[in-house]
Design a protein around this motif. Structure first.
Motif, PDB file in Angstrom:
ATOM      1  N   PHE A  87     -32.253   8.754  -7.800  1.00  0.00           N
ATOM      2  CA  PHE A  87     -31.258   7.484  -6.820  1.00  0.00           C
ATOM      3  C   PHE A  87     -29.245   8.734  -7.015  1.00  0.00           C
ATOM      4  O   PHE A  87     -29.613   9.718  -7.541  1.00  0.00           O
ATOM      5  N   LYS A  89     -25.232   7.942  -7.325  1.00  0.00           N
ATOM      6  CA  LYS A  89     -24.383   7.253  -7.390  1.00  0.00           C
ATOM      7  C   LYS A  89     -23.325   7.554  -7.264  1.00  0.00           C
ATOM      8  O   LYS A  89     -22.795   8.107  -6.916  1.00  0.00           O
ATOM      9  N   THR A 107     -25.483   2.363  -6.051  1.00  0.00           N
ATOM     10  CA  THR A 107     -26.528   2.973  -6.453  1.00  0.00           C
ATOM     11  C   THR A 107     -27.605   2.681  -5.271  1.00  0.00           C
ATOM     12  O   THR A 107     -27.999   2.042  -4.243  1.00  0.00           O
ATOM     13  N   ARG A 109     -31.292   4.382  -4.059  1.00  0.00           N
ATOM     14  CA  ARG A 109     -31.970   4.588  -4.613  1.00  0.00           C
ATOM     15  C   ARG A 109     -32.476   5.652  -4.003  1.00  0.00           C
ATOM     16  O   ARG A 109     -32.915   5.703  -2.362  1.00  0.00           O
ATOM     17  N   ASP A 112     -34.460   4.272  -0.999  1.00  0.00           N
ATOM     18  CA  ASP A 112     -34.214   3.260   0.316  1.00  0.00           C
ATOM     19  C   ASP A 112     -32.244   4.763   0.964  1.00  0.00           C
ATOM     20  O   ASP A 112     -31.390   4.328   1.720  1.00  0.00           O
ATOM     21  N   SER A 139     -28.127  -5.186  -1.711  1.00  0.00           N
ATOM     22  CA  SER A 139     -27.888  -6.206  -2.655  1.00  0.00           C
ATOM     23  C   SER A 139     -26.276  -6.061  -3.643  1.00  0.00           C
ATOM     24  O   SER A 139     -26.466  -5.029  -3.616  1.00  0.00           O
ATOM     25  N   GLY A 141     -24.433  -6.590  -6.279  1.00  0.00           N
ATOM     26  CA  GLY A 141     -24.023  -6.187  -8.311  1.00  0.00           C
ATOM     27  C   GLY A 141     -23.741  -6.819  -8.506  1.00  0.00           C
ATOM     28  O   GLY A 141     -23.393  -8.399  -8.070  1.00  0.00           O
ATOM     29  N   SER A 145     -24.854  -4.607 -13.164  1.00  0.00           N
ATOM     30  CA  SER A 145     -24.861  -3.759 -12.126  1.00  0.00           C
ATOM     31  C   SER A 145     -24.446  -2.913 -11.384  1.00  0.00           C
ATOM     32  O   SER A 145     -23.273  -3.940 -11.014  1.00  0.00           O
ATOM     33  N   ASN A 146     -24.950  -2.335 -10.915  1.00  0.00           N
ATOM     34  CA  ASN A 146     -24.333  -1.495  -9.307  1.00  0.00           C
ATOM     35  C   ASN A 146     -24.742  -2.255  -8.080  1.00  0.00           C
ATOM     36  O   ASN A 146     -25.629  -2.626  -8.411  1.00  0.00           O
ATOM     37  N   TYR A 147     -24.094  -2.509  -7.114  1.00  0.00           N
ATOM     38  CA  TYR A 147     -24.296  -2.389  -5.523  1.00  0.00           C
ATOM     39  C   TYR A 147     -25.252  -1.645  -4.986  1.00  0.00           C
ATOM     40  O   TYR A 147     -25.560  -0.522  -5.218  1.00  0.00           O
ATOM     41  N   LEU A 148     -26.644  -2.415  -4.309  1.00  0.00           N
ATOM     42  CA  LEU A 148     -27.797  -1.422  -3.880  1.00  0.00           C
ATOM     43  C   LEU A 148     -27.380  -0.666  -2.542  1.00  0.00           C
ATOM     44  O   LEU A 148     -26.659  -1.933  -2.046  1.00  0.00           O
ATOM     45  N   THR A 150     -27.671   1.186   1.506  1.00  0.00           N
ATOM     46  CA  THR A 150     -29.398   2.263   1.984  1.00  0.00           C
ATOM     47  C   THR A 150     -28.310   2.982   2.522  1.00  0.00           C
ATOM     48  O   THR A 150     -27.389   2.905   3.569  1.00  0.00           O
TER      49      THR A 150
END
Length: 200
Positions: A87, A89, A107, A109, A112, A139, A141, A145-148, A150
């Motif tokens: 991923f 960051k 993040t 990934r 994504d 998604s 965070g 955790s971080n925001y996901l 794309t």
């Protein structure tokens, strides 16, 4: 008086406005309960926040306290801070065209990065630290955790990147950018930028 929508997506309300039932939300700051409903106790903007409870917490804050938050589906501008094989960051800088006061981490990934041939994606051929990227929030965070994010759409991906020579590179395809000084090519997941997303 009816609540007035605001350009940032926050809802403007006045003191005494009915917001919702206690079945829908937990009362936070700037609100009060009456007969099973939550009302605004001041003029300001409505914030709903999920804080690990079953129901969101609803609050009303004055203009100076409002902070636009990245939301699912929002287009954000972010800066890549580090990459590894799985991923990238990033720090989220803008939601739409609105700069953020606080720093949010995200993040992207490997799966994504793009919509097709996901198994062939290599993170270091898509992003490099320092790149400015347009992405979409998929998604939310939390504190840990971080925001996901794309970039799996044509309009999303790297919008600004600098070459090893320090020059701002020019996109030459959806997967390559070129240094105008050295003419060296570097791989990137290049965004086809729409005018409304360009930052000055």
């Amino acid at each position: 008086m009816l609540p007035m929508p605001r350009s940032s997506g926050l809802l403007c309300v006045y003191s005494g406005d009915k917001l919702c039932s206690v079945d829908d939300c937990i009362p936070g700051t700037g609100v009060y309960l009456r007969h099973g409903y939550i009302y605004s106790s001041l003029a300001g903007y409505v914030l709903r926040k999920n804080e690990g409870e079953e129901l969101p917490v609803i609050s009303v804050v004055r203009e100076t306290e409002t902070q636009l938050l990245p939301d699912v589906g929002a287009i954000v501008t972010c800066k890549v801070t580090s990459i590894n094989p799985r991923f990238a960051k990033v720090h989220i800088l803008y939601v739409g065209s609105t700069p953020l006061k606080d720093r949010f981490r995200g993040t992207i990934r490997k799966e994504d990065v793009r919509a097709t041939e996901k198994d062939k994606v290599e993170t270091y051929k898509s992003f490099r630290p320092g790149d400015i990227v347009l992405a979409k929030v998929i998604s939310l965070g939390d504190v840990q955790s971080n925001y996901l994010l794309t970039t799996a759409e044509n309009e999303l991906g790297v919008v600004v990147a600098h070459s090893e020579a320090g020059a701002q590179m020019v996109p030459i395809s959806w997967c390559e950018m070129q240094c105008p000084r050295t003419h060296a090519k570097e791989f990137r997941k290049v965004a086809r930028v729409q005018p409304e997303y360009l930052q000055a």
